[in-house]
Enzyme design. Sequence first.
Site, PDB file in Angstrom:
ATOM      1  N   ASP A 173      -3.266   2.460  -5.895  1.00 32.47           N
ATOM      2  CA  ASP A 173      -2.123   2.546  -4.991  1.00 32.47           C
ATOM      3  C   ASP A 173      -1.911   1.292  -4.144  1.00 32.47           C
ATOM      4  O   ASP A 173      -1.087   1.300  -3.232  1.00 32.47           O
ATOM      5  CB  ASP A 173      -2.261   3.758  -4.070  1.00 32.47           C
ATOM      6  CG  ASP A 173      -3.541   3.729  -3.244  1.00 32.47           C
ATOM      7  OD1 ASP A 173      -4.440   2.921  -3.564  1.00 32.47           O
ATOM      8  OD2 ASP A 173      -3.636   4.509  -2.291  1.00 32.47           O
ATOM      9  N   GLU A 174      -2.642   0.223  -4.405  1.00 32.90           N
ATOM     10  CA  GLU A 174      -2.508  -1.007  -3.622  1.00 32.90           C
ATOM     11  C   GLU A 174      -2.410  -2.204  -4.557  1.00 32.90           C
ATOM     12  O   GLU A 174      -3.028  -2.219  -5.629  1.00 32.90           O
ATOM     13  CB  GLU A 174      -3.709  -1.213  -2.691  1.00 32.90           C
ATOM     14  CG  GLU A 174      -3.981  -0.069  -1.730  1.00 32.90           C
ATOM     15  CD  GLU A 174      -5.207  -0.342  -0.873  1.00 32.90           C
ATOM     16  OE1 GLU A 174      -5.378  -1.489  -0.413  1.00 32.90           O
ATOM     17  OE2 GLU A 174      -6.015   0.590  -0.682  1.00 32.90           O
ATOM     18  N   ASP A 188       0.851  -1.189   0.000  1.00 31.62           N
ATOM     19  CA  ASP A 188       0.000   0.000   0.000  1.00 31.62           C
ATOM     20  C   ASP A 188       0.886   1.238   0.000  1.00 31.62           C
ATOM     21  O   ASP A 188       1.630   1.482   0.950  1.00 31.62           O
ATOM     22  CB  ASP A 188      -0.899  -0.013   1.242  1.00 31.62           C
ATOM     23  CG  ASP A 188      -1.938   1.102   1.234  1.00 31.62           C
ATOM     24  OD1 ASP A 188      -1.946   1.891   0.279  1.00 31.62           O
ATOM     25  OD2 ASP A 188      -2.727   1.170   2.188  1.00 31.62           O
TER      26      ASP A 188
END
Length: 406
Positions: free
Chosen positions: A105-106, A9
């Site tokens: 974003d993960e 993350d």
Amino acid sequence: MERVILHCDLNSFYASVELLSHPELRERPVAVCGDPASRKGIILAKNEPAKRCGVKTAETIWQARQKCPDLVLLPPHRQRYQEFSRLVNQIYGQYTDLVEPFGIDESWLDITGSMHLFGGDGAAIADGIRARVRQELGLTLSVGVSFNKVFAKLGSDYKKPDATTLISPEGWREIVWPLPAGSLLYAGPAAQRALKQYGVFTIGQLAAMDPALPEHLLGKLGRQLWNFANGLDASPVRPQHQREPVKSVGNSCTFRENLTTREQVRQGVALLCDSVAGRLRQQGLYCGAVQVGLKDPQFRSLSRQKHLPHSTHLMRELLDAAMELVDRVWRPPSPVRLLNITALALTDQWETYEQENLFAPPVLDARQERLESAVDAIRRRYGADAISFGKGAGRGGEVQEESQEP
């Protein structure tokens, strides 16, 4: 053999990317936000100093500045975020071919079959990935390491920023069970409220329940959350090219001025239905249900949905159903700030669910199908703004494409 799953993350992703261009602001509270003039002035991301001031994602700029008068606001640059997301996933791909993005974003990584190439220690591999992303891209990661996807995500949330958390098969209960039930993947506000009514506040309390009770309260989601709480998640990490089936297609629009008449609202709904229907046709899909959401200037929300007599990907049919829902929940001149249209119950073929007339079974509207297909062709050739159905939204609305939710 136990799986080894990483959940990576990126910390304060949008804000971190913006600060690469503004290193002088690193120690100051910074937030990335929409344009206040277009009434999309909400906080999209914030850095650590802003977090310490209590600034939260999705609150208004006004609320954020009440907490943090010195907050520095930066505009978003979405193409840059997409490029950095691509670059960081390229780094992940050097450790395994099983990389499943979960938003921009993960990502989950299944390193079970490749970890022996990198030393054989999952936590050490996670530390190595964090070091590479920091050195090569200037961004930081929090990484969870565990034996399933749900606990790996819990691990990445457990300690931030720039940290690795191991949740092992031997000691996971000591870490996981004291956490709030809302920490579990998919345990949203409604699920949390339902569980709290029965005195369930932690993951451990959920795990100790008779599984029939959360299933009674929340349906299939309740049973799924009970499984998660007990470490029972066997869902695979899918490679990037392999996607789960799309379950919904939605668009929303925030208007520069409030909509107060039925005609204004109908124009806004038509704009959204046109966009949703076009995306359905583009993907060869039909929807069997539609959902409408409205939000007023105080951010209070209303939402309704209905099943359709037959599946559709036609703008006119979506518009009729959506306006029927609007008329159930809204009365002019109550101001409307935001509209949302979502197509649900997706299928890859036209289907009929109800037959209102025994002697005249429903049929596909071939004329409207030809018309809307012709509109698609014009837009492909001359651009999305080349042609529209009737009047536009009329009040400066900009359609925002939502994620297709698996």
